[in-house]
Structure formats: C-alpha cells, structure tokens
Write a protein that holds these residues in place. Structure first.
Motif, PDB file in Angstrom:
ATOM      1  N   PRO A  34       0.855  -1.274   0.003  1.00  0.00           N
ATOM      2  CA  PRO A  34      -0.018  -0.036   0.082  1.00  0.00           C
ATOM      3  C   PRO A  34       0.891   1.361   0.139  1.00  0.00           C
ATOM      4  O   PRO A  34       2.167   1.018   0.528  1.00  0.00           O
ATOM      5  N   LEU A  35       0.394   2.384  -0.579  1.00  0.00           N
ATOM      6  CA  LEU A  35       1.241   3.662  -0.320  1.00  0.00           C
ATOM      7  C   LEU A  35       1.318   4.220   0.812  1.00  0.00           C
ATOM      8  O   LEU A  35      -0.197   4.529   1.338  1.00  0.00           O
ATOM      9  N   PRO A  36       2.082   4.279   1.645  1.00  0.00           N
ATOM     10  CA  PRO A  36       1.985   4.715   3.116  1.00  0.00           C
ATOM     11  C   PRO A  36       1.679   6.225   2.869  1.00  0.00           C
ATOM     12  O   PRO A  36       2.258   7.230   2.396  1.00  0.00           O
ATOM     13  N   GLU A  37       0.484   6.686   3.941  1.00  0.00           N
ATOM     14  CA  GLU A  37       0.244   8.148   4.038  1.00  0.00           C
ATOM     15  C   GLU A  37       1.066   8.800   5.222  1.00  0.00           C
ATOM     16  O   GLU A  37       1.293   8.034   6.322  1.00  0.00           O
ATOM     17  N   PRO A  38       1.771   9.817   5.035  1.00  0.00           N
ATOM     18  CA  PRO A  38       2.431  10.551   6.154  1.00  0.00           C
ATOM     19  C   PRO A  38       1.475  11.193   6.889  1.00  0.00           C
ATOM     20  O   PRO A  38       0.177  11.583   6.616  1.00  0.00           O
ATOM     21  N   VAL A  39       1.599  11.193   8.359  1.00  0.00           N
ATOM     22  CA  VAL A  39       0.528  11.853   9.309  1.00  0.00           C
ATOM     23  C   VAL A  39       1.386  12.772   9.945  1.00  0.00           C
ATOM     24  O   VAL A  39       2.228  12.838  10.794  1.00  0.00           O
ATOM     25  N   ILE A  40       1.210  13.969   9.549  1.00  0.00           N
ATOM     26  CA  ILE A  40       1.961  15.433  10.143  1.00  0.00           C
ATOM     27  C   ILE A  40       1.061  16.320  10.710  1.00  0.00           C
ATOM     28  O   ILE A  40       0.414  17.055   9.970  1.00  0.00           O
ATOM     29  N   GLU A  41       0.853  16.020  12.003  1.00  0.00           N
ATOM     30  CA  GLU A  41      -0.200  16.675  12.514  1.00  0.00           C
ATOM     31  C   GLU A  41       0.060  17.471  13.936  1.00  0.00           C
ATOM     32  O   GLU A  41       0.828  17.285  14.746  1.00  0.00           O
ATOM     33  N   GLY A  42      -0.762  18.491  13.940  1.00  0.00           N
ATOM     34  CA  GLY A  42      -0.461  19.483  15.364  1.00  0.00           C
ATOM     35  C   GLY A  42       0.065  20.724  15.234  1.00  0.00           C
ATOM     36  O   GLY A  42       0.862  20.860  13.926  1.00  0.00           O
ATOM     37  N   PRO A  43       0.143  21.579  15.968  1.00  0.00           N
ATOM     38  CA  PRO A  43       0.739  22.849  15.966  1.00  0.00           C
ATOM     39  C   PRO A  43       2.395  22.943  16.002  1.00  0.00           C
ATOM     40  O   PRO A  43       2.904  23.982  16.017  1.00  0.00           O
ATOM     41  N   ALA A  44       2.822  21.682  16.346  1.00  0.00           N
ATOM     42  CA  ALA A  44       4.371  21.586  16.496  1.00  0.00           C
ATOM     43  C   ALA A  44       5.043  20.535  15.711  1.00  0.00           C
ATOM     44  O   ALA A  44       5.666  19.704  16.218  1.00  0.00           O
ATOM     45  N   THR A  45       4.784  20.658  14.364  1.00  0.00           N
ATOM     46  CA  THR A  45       5.212  19.725  13.478  1.00  0.00           C
ATOM     47  C   THR A  45       6.547  19.777  13.255  1.00  0.00           C
ATOM     48  O   THR A  45       7.542  19.188  12.627  1.00  0.00           O
ATOM     49  N   ARG A  46       7.288  21.141  13.564  1.00  0.00           N
ATOM     50  CA  ARG A  46       8.529  21.662  13.253  1.00  0.00           C
ATOM     51  C   ARG A  46       8.792  22.346  14.366  1.00  0.00           C
ATOM     52  O   ARG A  46       8.893  23.791  14.292  1.00  0.00           O
ATOM     53  N   VAL A  47       9.621  22.018  15.479  1.00  0.00           N
ATOM     54  CA  VAL A  47       9.939  22.740  16.726  1.00  0.00           C
ATOM     55  C   VAL A  47      11.027  23.387  16.378  1.00  0.00           C
ATOM     56  O   VAL A  47      12.185  22.394  15.958  1.00  0.00           O
ATOM     57  N   MET A  48      11.224  24.453  16.683  1.00  0.00           N
ATOM     58  CA  MET A  48      12.643  25.189  16.199  1.00  0.00           C
ATOM     59  C   MET A  48      13.565  25.282  17.528  1.00  0.00           C
ATOM     60  O   MET A  48      13.262  25.159  18.665  1.00  0.00           O
ATOM     61  N   SER A  49      14.850  25.485  17.268  1.00  0.00           N
ATOM     62  CA  SER A  49      15.852  25.646  18.251  1.00  0.00           C
ATOM     63  C   SER A  49      15.389  26.944  19.079  1.00  0.00           C
ATOM     64  O   SER A  49      15.036  28.000  18.640  1.00  0.00           O
ATOM     65  N   LEU A  50      15.714  26.888  20.363  1.00  0.00           N
ATOM     66  CA  LEU A  50      15.517  27.993  21.170  1.00  0.00           C
ATOM     67  C   LEU A  50      16.540  29.072  21.203  1.00  0.00           C
ATOM     68  O   LEU A  50      16.469  30.389  21.565  1.00  0.00           O
ATOM     69  N   ARG A  51      17.756  28.742  20.222  1.00  0.00           N
ATOM     70  CA  ARG A  51      18.628  29.934  20.156  1.00  0.00           C
ATOM     71  C   ARG A  51      18.668  30.289  18.951  1.00  0.00           C
ATOM     72  O   ARG A  51      19.433  31.303  18.476  1.00  0.00           O
TER      73      ARG A  51
END
Ligand code: TYM
Length: 331
Positions: free
Chosen positions: A172-189
């Motif tokens: 089957p072709l796998p579906e990415p599940v990229i969900e929520g307001p923090a899918t790319r949390v950035m460095s604090l610096r």
C-alpha cells in the motif's frame, strides 16, 4: 485496515521536538490502529557510533518511549536490528530506487555537509532503509514530524515503482501523518534551525530529562524579539522565534495558535515565558519521573524489546516471502 509504523534513532535524548512532533501522536494512535514503533539502530550507524554508547542508547530510548506513554501491551515496540527483514528488504528496494531520487534528498546534503566524499554509503541509502522499515509491515500511516516529509514521499515512490515493475499490488502507498501545531519545533537559540538532538548547544533544546529549573532557565534565555505578542497569527510573520514559542504554547495547552494569540496578544515575553515554562514542566515532569524509574532496568527493557521483535517478525517475514516471490528470488 490501518497499520501504523514509525521510528526514532537511539542517539541522544528524546527532546520536546520529537515529543510534540511525533511521539505524542504515536501515543494517541495506539488506541486507534495496530501500531509498530521502532528504535532504528541500523539508521544510527550511518554515522560513527561508539558501540557501548549505542547499546545503552537503544535501552534508554526504549525507556523514554515507554515513559512518554507507549504501552508495549498496546503497540509493538522493538529495535530494528533484531528484525533482519529490514536490512534484507532494503537491499531489494535499493534495486528499485533510482540514484536520481536519492540525489534529491535534502537531509543527506545537510548531514554529509562539505565532506560528501567521506560520508558513508549507508548515509546516502538511508531513506531506502526507511522505506523498507515501513513497507516490511505494509504500513498505511506513518506519524512523523515535518522534517521526514521528503523521505516519506520517497517511500511512496519506491512502493509504487515496485508494484508497477512486478505487476503486483503488494505494497500500500503509506500516508504521512504530520499533525498538530508543533510539527517543526525550532531551536530555542535560532528560529531558523530545527530543534535537534545533534545541536552542540544543549540550551537550544528541551530534553525530556531536563529538570524543572533547567527548563525554566532555558525558556527564560530563549531568543526572542523585543515586541509584545500579536493578537493574530499574521503578526508572527518574520518573527520565527516568537512563532516557535507560541506554537509550543499551543501544542502544550491543546489550543490553536489563533486561540493562544486571542488570549495572550499584547503580552510581553516577560509574562509569556514563565507561563510557557510552567506548562512545559507540567507535561515533562511526569515523563522524566517514569523515565528515571525505568532507564536502568535492563532486564525489563530487553524483555520488552525481545517480545516486540518476535511480534514484528511474525508480520514482516511473510511480507518478505511475498517480495521474494514477486521478484523471482528463491524463498
Ligand atoms: P529522528 O530520530 O530524527 O526523529 C524522530 C521523530 O521526531 C520528529 N522530530 C521533530 N518533530 C518536530 N520538530 C522537531 N524539531 C523534530 N525533530 C525530530 C521526526 O520527524 C521523527 O518523526 N529517519 C527518522 C527515523 C525513521 C523513521 C522510519 C520514521 C527511520 N525509519 C520509518 C518513520 C518511518 C529519523 O531520523 O527520525
């Protein structure tokens, strides 16, 4: 039928980016589908690892995942090298994937840096092993953070080409599940760099092992700008550090970014940061407590991994046999 697969490298500590971007969704999905979660030790050795450290890292990551809410009775939790199908299927899929496809992978370019000639061949073929991880279980859904999107598109391309080349509907072709307001949390610096285990500055990330004081200090010192928070999301444009902290607040409080800003627009960081740190501690402290109770219990952790590997093999071995038949290899 929905079948979920995802993986994490056993290098360094579990950090808030891993947790909010991926693991939290894994925990939720345990009750919604058949789930397999994998500590990907074969992926870790694409760059040099000290053997004792790697062995300890596999157990520590297993303990951290359980502490974060994975329940080995409700999901299959195992380490990749214990299930030989991953490496064997990767070889077959390397003969399906095209050089041009791998040449376009941005993560290889980032990770190999200037020394491309000196990078391991494994680092280059890494995304094919990742495709094998997913396809060995005919997984339909793959919960990950934003940074894995390109690798998942490649996994779909490999699955489609394999099916097409051999005239089968095997994967089957796998579906990415990229969900929520923090899918790319950035460095604090640095609001333009991803929060990462490999960042040399520990102040750039929140580890799930950090104490309440350390978390408060790191948030206090997190880079920001002098402006107060806007009351609408459009006002975060061009303010990556502010956008990151607001995204974290949203993810931790279960609100949308718009709701956070409607409530806190006009606040300065002097007020916002302590509230964010408090919420972070409330989420992380119970995980840290469970992790500390489990991290040195090698017997329990090894037993969990062994039981998980047995369940994983029972699914993956028949799939590999199907692949061999489709390709014309002797079983
Ligand atoms: P890894 O070990 O780098 O990260 C594990 C998971 O955490 C997510 N993540 C983030 N999410 C939001 N913000 C961040 N700053 C952040 N940093 C990491 C990642 O997207 C990932 O979901 N190649 C994968 C492991 C892997 C895999 C797989 C994943 C191997 N085989 C098969 C899915 C399916 C990796 O190195 O993840």
């Amino acid at each position: 039928m929905r079948r979920v697969f995802s993986g994490i490298q056993p290098t360094g500590n579990l950090h808030l980016g891993n947790y909010l971007g991926a693991i939290r969704n894994w925990v939720r999905m345990q009750d919604e589908a058949e789930c397999l979660f994998c500590v990907v030790d074969l992926h870790a050795i694409t760059v040099a690892q000290e053997p004792k450290g790697l062995r300890a890292g596999i157990r520590e990551m297993t303990a951290a995942l359980i502490a974060a809410g994975l329940d080995p009775d409700r999901c299959v939790l195992f380490n990749q090298s214990a299930v030989r199908v991953h490496a064997e299927l990767a070889w077959v899929l390397m003969c399906t994937a095209r050089m041009g496809w791998l040449n376009r992978m941005t993560q290889f370019k980032e990770k190999s840096g200037k020394d491309r000639e000196g990078a391991s061949v494994g680092l280059f073929t890494y995304p094919v092993l990742q495709a094998a991880d997913i396809l060995a279980y005919k997984a339909t859904h793959v919960p990950v953070g934003e940074d894995q999107k390109q690798h998942l598109e490649l996994a779909r391309d490999i699955a489609a080409k394999f099916n097409n080349d051999f005239g089968v509907e095997l994967f089957p072709l796998p579906e990415p599940v990229i969900e929520g307001p923090a899918t790319r949390v950035m460095s604090l610096r640095d609001g333009s760099a991803k929060m990462s285990k490999s960042d040399p500055s520990d102040a750039a990330r929140i580890n799930l092992t950090d104490s309440a004081d350390t978390i408060a200090q790191k948030i206090k010192r997190a880079k920001t700008d002098p402006e107060p928070l806007p009351s609408e999301a459009a006002g975060l444009a061009g303010r990556p550090e502010a956008a990151n902290l607001v995204g974290l607040m949203a993810a931790l409080s279960g609100q949308s970014v718009a709701q956070v800003l409607a409530e806190r627009g006009g606040q300065g960081f002097g007020t916002f940061k302590p509230a964010l740190a408090e919420l972070m501690v409330a989420t992380i402290a119970p995980i840290t407590e469970r992790f500390n109770a489990l991290r040195h219990d090698a017997t329990t952790l090894d037993a969990v991994l062994a039981a998980g590997a047995a369940k994983a093999r029972a699914i993956a071995e028949p799939v590999l046999a199907e692949v061999h038949r489709a390709v014309g290899l002797a079983e």
